[in-house]
Every structure is written in structure tokens, then in C-alpha cells.
Design an enzyme around this catalytic site. Structure first.
Site, PDB file in Angstrom:
ATOM      1  N   ASP A  86      12.962  -0.190   9.960  1.00  0.00           N
ATOM      2  CA  ASP A  86      11.634   0.024   9.395  1.00  0.00           C
ATOM      3  C   ASP A  86      10.785   0.812  10.390  1.00  0.00           C
ATOM      4  O   ASP A  86      10.387   0.289  11.435  1.00  0.00           O
ATOM      5  CB  ASP A  86      10.984  -1.324   9.090  1.00  0.00           C
ATOM      6  CG  ASP A  86       9.718  -1.207   8.257  1.00  0.00           C
ATOM      7  OD1 ASP A  86       9.060  -0.162   8.324  1.00  0.00           O
ATOM      8  OD2 ASP A  86       9.391  -2.178   7.548  1.00  0.00           O
ATOM      9  N   HIS A 124      11.619   0.580   5.383  1.00  0.00           N
ATOM     10  CA  HIS A 124      10.528  -0.244   4.871  1.00  0.00           C
ATOM     11  C   HIS A 124      10.724  -0.634   3.404  1.00  0.00           C
ATOM     12  O   HIS A 124      10.586  -1.798   3.042  1.00  0.00           O
ATOM     13  CB  HIS A 124       9.207   0.508   5.047  1.00  0.00           C
ATOM     14  CG  HIS A 124       7.985  -0.318   4.848  1.00  0.00           C
ATOM     15  ND1 HIS A 124       7.685  -1.412   5.633  1.00  0.00           N
ATOM     16  CD2 HIS A 124       6.978  -0.215   3.950  1.00  0.00           C
ATOM     17  CE1 HIS A 124       6.542  -1.938   5.238  1.00  0.00           C
ATOM     18  NE2 HIS A 124       6.093  -1.244   4.217  1.00  0.00           N
ATOM     19  N   TRP A 170       0.870  -1.188   0.000  1.00  0.00           N
ATOM     20  CA  TRP A 170       0.000   0.000   0.000  1.00  0.00           C
ATOM     21  C   TRP A 170       0.901   1.232   0.000  1.00  0.00           C
ATOM     22  O   TRP A 170       1.921   1.223   0.709  1.00  0.00           O
ATOM     23  CB  TRP A 170      -0.858  -0.045   1.268  1.00  0.00           C
ATOM     24  CG  TRP A 170      -1.785   1.105   1.504  1.00  0.00           C
ATOM     25  CD1 TRP A 170      -3.097   1.168   1.161  1.00  0.00           C
ATOM     26  CD2 TRP A 170      -1.490   2.346   2.153  1.00  0.00           C
ATOM     27  NE1 TRP A 170      -3.646   2.363   1.563  1.00  0.00           N
ATOM     28  CE2 TRP A 170      -2.660   3.115   2.171  1.00  0.00           C
ATOM     29  CE3 TRP A 170      -0.326   2.898   2.713  1.00  0.00           C
ATOM     30  CZ2 TRP A 170      -2.735   4.385   2.734  1.00  0.00           C
ATOM     31  CZ3 TRP A 170      -0.389   4.163   3.276  1.00  0.00           C
ATOM     32  CH2 TRP A 170      -1.583   4.891   3.282  1.00  0.00           C
TER      33      TRP A 170
END
Length: 277
Positions: A227, A256, A32
Site C-alpha cells: 500500500d 491500497h 476517499w
């Protein structure tokens, strides 16, 4: 490129699918709020290594249809199931990045492992993003609520800066180019607003901890220690403890978006795992 139609009693959704190469199929499920294009640095390596690579746009994102609803993981796993059955795939390797890890785990929970050979979870949200009393290392609920509100108030404004943390640019300005950030913003901003909001609710609030026990095939988990989007302690580290047949590889200096910032290392680790009998 092709469009696969997932038709149910209540809807008909077209999924945009890229299908390259031949050999054992590898399905790449993007994170996403991007599209299958986020796998740009992995697809050529996998095809050149002799795999059939299938990467599709999640409903609401990229060039797939953008229905008003259906962004829960049951429905998203149903879309993945349609891709597998429509293409008559077997001995499949499922690779999910970030939110895409949810489709992988929910697919196995709903449809089993008969067609699945291996699983790869990269910077994945598995097993649980939200901080809870029994998940203290997760993202605080108020932070997730801030994201949800920002998406409703000024979606494109939020997305404009989102990938700076995603790639660790906020800590290291040289992590990726401005062109990479601009490209991601263009892709993310063109996703349907309702898809962006509702998919975020799915990855932020779905608890996969119990479902991890359903995975028995060999599983590779890759996660960056830096992350800040999906914390290592609540995700990769915990997933490796819950998935019994798993191998955890940590990237100490990765944020990430390691599929871009650490593409060469990731590709090497992927090929090593995929080629192991």
C-alpha cells in the site's frame, strides 16, 4: 435506496443510503474520494451470507447532499450515528475502508460500543497518516501538502491519475481494468470540490492513536504490504498494536484498493470473521 436526513441546529444534510438483505447489520463506510459503490464486490457476498448490508455515501460524495462544511470526523461520525439511530440498528458490525476507518473509531469514541458487535478496518488510515517524529513511517508532510495543493489547483487532473497508485497500476498495469479506473474517476470527479479538499485534510491530519484504546470489541484489520497510499507500517501494523482485541491479516502483494484487486480473498476473510462467535 433511501435518504436519511441528519438535522442539527445549524444544518440539514441528506445521506444517500443503500440497504439490502436482512439479518445482523453490517455498515460499510467507503473511502476517499469515492462513494458506497466502491463496495460493489463485497455487498452481494455479504447479503448472500445472510447479513443486512447498509452502505451510505459520505456527505459531499456520491448522491448525498453536499454542504459547504462538516467534513471533520466529529461531524462525519455524527452522520454515522444518525444512520444507526434512524434505522434503529443494534448488534452492528462497522466496516471502514481507508478514510472510513476514521468514522468507525471516532464513532466509538463519541457514542460508545453499546450497539457495536465488531469492527473491520480495511486499508484504513487508522491510526495516523502523517509522518511525525513519533510516526516516522507515515506519509511525509510535504507529500500531503502536494496533494492538498493539487486538489485546489486542478482537482480533476489529480483525480484522473490518483487511482493508478491506489490499485498499484503504476507497478502492475494489469492490476485493474481501464474501465475500473474510468469508473472511479467518474465517481470521484462528481464529488463536491469543497468536500474533496476538506475530507482530505481530515484523513491526512487527524491523529487517532489515543482513541484506539476506546475499541474493545473484536476487530479485524486487513492491510496490503504494498500500500503506497496509506503505508502498512504506520497504519495496519500500528493499529493492530493499539487496538487490544484485534486480528491483523496482511496481504503481501496488495496495494491500497484491495477491495477490488483482492475481492475474493477479502470477501472470504470478511465472512470468516463476521461469522465467528
Amino acid at each position: 435506496m433511501a435518504t436519511i436526513i441528519n438535522k442539527t441546529d445549524t444544518e440539514e444534510v441528506g445521506l444517500h443510503v443503500a440497504d439490502y438483505g436482512s439479518g445482523q447489520p453490517v455498515i460499510l463506510i467507503h473511502g476517499w474520494p469515492l462513494s458506497h459503490k466502491s463496495w460493489e464486490q463485497q455487498i452481494p457476498t455479504l447479503v448472500d451470507a445472510g447479513y443486512r448490508v447498509i452502505a451510505y455515501d459520505r456527505r459531499g460524495f456520491g448522491e448525498s447532499d453536499k454542504p459547504w462544511s462538516g467534513y471533520d470526523y466529529d461531524t462525519l461520525a455524527g452522520d454515522l450515528h444518525k444512520v444507526i439511530t434512524e434505522l434503529q440498528l443494534s448488534n452492528v458490525i462497522l466496516a471502514g475502508f481507508s478514510m472510513g476507518g476514521g468514522e468507525v473509531v471516532r464513532y466509538i469514541s463519541k457514542y460508545g460500543e453499546d450497539n457495536i458487535a465488531k469492527v473491520v478496518l480495511i486499508s484504513s488510515i487508522i491510526p495516523l497518516v502523517k509522518q511525525k517524529e513519533d510516526n516516522p513511517d507515515g506519509v511525509p508532510p510535504e507529500k500531503l501538502e502536494e496533494i492538498a495543493q493539487a486538489l485546489k489547483d486542478d482537482r480533476v487532473g489529480f483525480l484522473k491519475g490518483f487511482h493508478e497508485q491506489f490499485y498499484g497500476v503504476d507497478k502492475d498495469p494489469s492490476a485493474v481494468s481501464k474501465g475500473q479506473l474510468d469508473n472511479d474517476f467518474i465517481i470521484a470527479s462528481q464529488a463536491a470540490p469543497q468536500a474533496t479538499v476538506k475530507a482530505a485534510d481530515a484523513w491526512a491530519n487527524t491523529d487517532f492513536r489515543a482513541e484506539c484504546a476506546n475499541i474493545s470489541v473484536p476487530t479485524l484489520i486487513i492491510h496490503g504490504k504494498k500500500d503506497a497510499t496509506v503505508p502498512f507500517e504506520s497504519a495496519g501494523q500500528q493499529a493492530s498494536l493499539l487496538i487490544k482485541n484485534s486480528l491483523l491479516i496482511t496481504y503481501d502483494d496488495a496495494a491500497h484498493g484491495l477491495n477490488v484487486t483482492h475481492a475474493e480473498r477479502l470477501n472470504s476473510d470478511l465472512i470468516g470473521f463476521l461469522s465467528t462467535q
